[in-house]
Design a protein around this motif. Structure first.
Motif, mmCIF file in Angstrom:
data_model
loop_
_atom_site.group_PDB
_atom_site.id
_atom_site.type_symbol
_atom_site.label_atom_id
_atom_site.label_comp_id
_atom_site.label_asym_id
_atom_site.label_seq_id
_atom_site.Cartn_x
_atom_site.Cartn_y
_atom_site.Cartn_z
ATOM 1 N N PRO A 156 0.814 -1.234 0.000
ATOM 2 C CA PRO A 156 0.000 0.000 0.000
ATOM 3 C C PRO A 156 0.835 1.265 0.000
ATOM 4 C CG PRO A 156 -0.854 -1.579 1.605
ATOM 5 C CD PRO A 156 0.458 -2.115 1.136
ATOM 6 N N VAL A 157 1.868 1.315 0.834
ATOM 7 C CA VAL A 157 2.676 2.531 0.936
ATOM 8 C C VAL A 157 3.445 2.795 -0.355
ATOM 9 C CG1 VAL A 157 4.644 3.589 2.120
ATOM 10 C CG2 VAL A 157 2.857 2.459 3.448
ATOM 11 N N SER A 158 3.998 1.747 -0.972
ATOM 12 C CA SER A 158 4.760 1.946 -2.214
ATOM 13 C C SER A 158 3.854 2.391 -3.356
ATOM 14 C CB SER A 158 5.509 0.665 -2.595
ATOM 15 O OG SER A 158 4.626 -0.425 -2.751
ATOM 16 N N ILE A 159 2.623 1.891 -3.403
ATOM 17 C CA ILE A 159 1.685 2.331 -4.442
ATOM 18 C C ILE A 159 1.293 3.787 -4.226
ATOM 19 C CG2 ILE A 159 -0.648 2.047 -5.389
ATOM 20 C CD1 ILE A 159 -0.407 -0.932 -4.850
ATOM 21 N N LEU A 160 0.826 4.097 -3.031
ATOM 22 C CA LEU A 160 0.363 5.457 -2.748
ATOM 23 C C LEU A 160 1.510 6.458 -2.823
ATOM 24 C CD1 LEU A 160 -2.030 4.708 0.258
ATOM 25 C CD2 LEU A 160 -2.623 4.951 -2.152
ATOM 26 N N GLY A 161 2.679 6.070 -2.342
ATOM 27 C CA GLY A 161 3.832 6.972 -2.386
ATOM 28 C C GLY A 161 4.280 7.267 -3.802
ATOM 29 N N SER A 162 4.300 6.244 -4.658
ATOM 30 C CA SER A 162 4.737 6.467 -6.043
ATOM 31 C C SER A 162 3.717 7.306 -6.809
ATOM 32 C CB SER A 162 4.966 5.123 -6.749
ATOM 33 O OG SER A 162 3.796 4.322 -6.738
ATOM 34 N N GLY A 210 4.732 -2.668 -5.955
ATOM 35 C CA GLY A 210 3.878 -1.526 -5.639
ATOM 36 C C GLY A 210 4.251 -0.285 -6.423
ATOM 37 N N VAL A 211 5.544 -0.018 -6.550
ATOM 38 C CA VAL A 211 5.981 1.154 -7.313
ATOM 39 C C VAL A 211 5.562 1.028 -8.770
ATOM 40 C CG1 VAL A 211 8.006 2.390 -8.183
ATOM 41 C CG2 VAL A 211 7.898 1.708 -5.775
ATOM 42 N N CYS A 212 5.710 -0.150 -9.347
ATOM 43 C CA CYS A 212 5.313 -0.361 -10.746
ATOM 44 C C CYS A 212 3.804 -0.174 -10.929
ATOM 45 C CB CYS A 212 5.725 -1.761 -11.216
ATOM 46 S SG CYS A 212 7.504 -1.977 -11.398
ATOM 47 N N ILE A 213 3.008 -0.636 -9.966
ATOM 48 C CA ILE A 213 1.561 -0.424 -10.031
ATOM 49 C C ILE A 213 1.254 1.070 -9.984
ATOM 50 C CG2 ILE A 213 -0.615 -0.689 -8.757
ATOM 51 C CD1 ILE A 213 0.321 -3.463 -7.937
ATOM 52 N N GLY A 214 1.923 1.793 -9.108
ATOM 53 C CA GLY A 214 1.706 3.235 -9.016
ATOM 54 C C GLY A 214 2.056 3.957 -10.305
ATOM 55 N N VAL A 215 3.186 3.592 -10.917
ATOM 56 C CA VAL A 215 3.603 4.221 -12.175
ATOM 57 C C VAL A 215 2.597 3.935 -13.283
ATOM 58 C CG1 VAL A 215 5.351 4.208 -13.988
ATOM 59 C CG2 VAL A 215 6.057 4.199 -11.584
ATOM 60 N N LEU A 216 2.182 2.679 -13.411
ATOM 61 C CA LEU A 216 1.217 2.312 -14.453
ATOM 62 C C LEU A 216 -0.123 3.018 -14.245
ATOM 63 C CD1 LEU A 216 1.928 -1.527 -14.766
ATOM 64 C CD2 LEU A 216 2.330 0.207 -16.522
ATOM 65 N N THR A 217 -0.546 3.140 -13.001
ATOM 66 C CA THR A 217 -1.812 3.826 -12.708
ATOM 67 C C THR A 217 -1.766 5.275 -13.158
ATOM 68 O OG1 THR A 217 -2.212 2.382 -10.796
ATOM 69 C CG2 THR A 217 -3.428 4.462 -10.882
ATOM 70 N N VAL A 218 -0.675 5.960 -12.855
ATOM 71 C CA VAL A 218 -0.530 7.357 -13.264
ATOM 72 C C VAL A 218 -0.493 7.484 -14.779
ATOM 73 C CG1 VAL A 218 0.983 9.380 -13.193
ATOM 74 C CG2 VAL A 218 0.629 8.021 -11.130
ATOM 75 N N VAL A 219 0.220 6.594 -15.436
ATOM 76 C CA VAL A 219 0.312 6.637 -16.902
ATOM 77 C C VAL A 219 -1.057 6.455 -17.542
ATOM 78 C CG1 VAL A 219 1.197 5.416 -18.926
ATOM 79 C CG2 VAL A 219 2.714 5.895 -17.010
ATOM 80 N N ILE A 220 -1.828 5.465 -17.065
ATOM 81 C CA ILE A 220 -3.150 5.206 -17.650
ATOM 82 C C ILE A 220 -4.108 6.350 -17.330
ATOM 83 C CG2 ILE A 220 -5.145 3.656 -17.638
ATOM 84 C CD1 ILE A 220 -3.178 1.364 -17.010
ATOM 85 N N ARG A 221 -4.074 6.858 -16.101
ATOM 86 C CA ARG A 221 -4.983 7.938 -15.722
ATOM 87 C C ARG A 221 -4.733 9.208 -16.545
ATOM 88 N NH1 ARG A 221 -6.002 8.337 -9.164
ATOM 89 N NH2 ARG A 221 -7.248 6.439 -8.955
ATOM 90 N N ASN A 222 -3.489 9.505 -16.819
ATOM 91 C CA ASN A 222 -3.166 10.757 -17.482
ATOM 92 C C ASN A 222 -3.123 10.661 -19.004
ATOM 93 O OD1 ASN A 222 -2.405 13.023 -15.420
ATOM 94 N ND2 ASN A 222 -1.483 11.162 -14.585
ATOM 95 N N TRP A 223 -2.697 9.532 -19.530
ATOM 96 C CA TRP A 223 -2.502 9.443 -20.979
ATOM 97 C C TRP A 223 -3.213 8.266 -21.631
ATOM 98 C CZ3 TRP A 223 2.000 10.050 -17.762
ATOM 99 C CH2 TRP A 223 2.400 11.380 -17.636
#
Length: 328
Positions: free
Chosen positions: A220-226, A279-292
């Motif tokens: 959870p922390v690595s996802i939310l933090g990233s 978790g970091v990879c999930i966070g990065v992918l989430t941001v990429v999909i949400r924005n682009w």
């Protein structure tokens, strides 16, 4: 004189079991479940009940008649948990027959096809949700507004906060505190999946699971933090095109996925280092999909993608074996 009994490992026993952990997660979901009932009323009750009953039924049928498995697995809580999480990822006005199809895919394809609990590659609830999103996009993206307790099929729909962010309509967003608590009837705060309306309720579940040591903080922390770090950088670079990172944390299924679905034992890495990478990879992918990406929400897809990479992560971060000689 007593005899010395030599037996195979394990020699130290604990209180952990599949049933204890599954029902522990279900208890952690209760605050969010009660909030969804309070905000969406009849629709939430119908969707969650149909999802849980369908998941339990399909697991029982497949075990008994297709796999000829005499072991009764419906009491271990995993099918109930899958049903709850699937229901949490659905709008409150979705027809029951679509819920049943999603439950069949989640249990029959994503779980039992791979051999049942402990063998599945992908999170069953998320697999069912994404299958429904691709198969029934209109019904899966019609979001009822909260506060319509007596309505189900004819509930008034509205835009989700993530849809407003995707459209660049930042001025129509409510404040972060309102999104975090999820007051029903407030502009655009109630529209969304059942499990997205109150981040506070989800955090209560997180603290409960950490207290009971059902999960650890790493995923959870690595996802939310990233997510916070990347969206914060984007916001600092161009605040007119990117929203404040707190809105990303308080909107959509980010907390629901980070706390309850990305932490699934079977589909997430085993080591702490592997969980942080995951978790970091999930966070990065989430941001990429949400924005682009095409969809305003990317959490479900991000988790499923990283589910597929879990075996590679486990292989990459293998712990050192006891007595192993390190090659120089």
């Amino acid at each position: 004189m007593g005899k010395l009994i030599v037996s195979l490992s394990p020699h130290v026993h604990g209180t952990d079991s599949v049933e204890r952990n599954m029902y522990g997660v279900i208890i952690a979901l209760l605050p969010a479940l009660l909030v969804s009932f309070a905000y969406f009323g009849l629709g939430a009750v119908v969707v969650c009940a149909a999802s849980v009953l369908a998941c339990v039924f399909f697991e029982w049928v497949i075990n008994k008649y297709l796999l000829n498995n005499s072991r009764n697995t419906i009491t271990d809580g995993s099918a109930i948990l899958t049903g709850l999480l699937l229901g949490f990822n659905l709008p409150s006005n979705i027809p029951v027959w679509i819920v049943i199809i999603g439950a069949l895919f989640a249990i029959g394809v994503a779980k039992m096809t791979f051999g049942g609990l402990g063998c599945n590659i992908f999170n069953p609830a998320l697999a069912g949700r994404c299958f429904l999103l691709v198969s029934f996009p209109a019904q899966m993206t019609s979001w009822p507004e909260a506060g319509q307790l007596a309505q189900y099929a004819d509930a008034t729909t509205g835009a989700t906060p993530l849809a407003l962010i995707k459209a660049g309509q930042f001025d129509q967003l409510p404040d972060v505190v309102t999104l975090f608590v999820g007051y029903p009837g407030t502009l655009n705060t109630g529209a969304g999946c059942l499990g997205e309306v109150c981040e506070l309720a989800l955090l209560i579940g997180l603290f409960y699971m950490l207290w009971k040591k059902i999960i650890t903080w790493h995923i959870p922390v690595s996802i939310l933090g990233s997510v916070f770090a990347i969206t914060g950088i984007l916001y600092l670079v161009d605040s007119s095109s990117y929203v404040n990172p707190l809105y990303h944390l308080a909107s959509g299924g980010l907390l629901l996925g980070a706390i309850f679905m990305a932490t699934d034992y079977v589909t997430s890495p085993m080591s702490a280092k592997g969980q942080i990478i995951y978790g970091v990879c999930i966070g990065v992918l989430t941001v990429v999909i949400r924005n682009w990406g095409s969809y305003p929400e990317g959490m479900s897809f991000a988790i499923l993608i990283m589910n597929a990479f879990t075996p590679l992560i486990n292989n990459y971060v293998k712990p050192k074996r006891f007595g192993e000689v390190v090659k120089k």
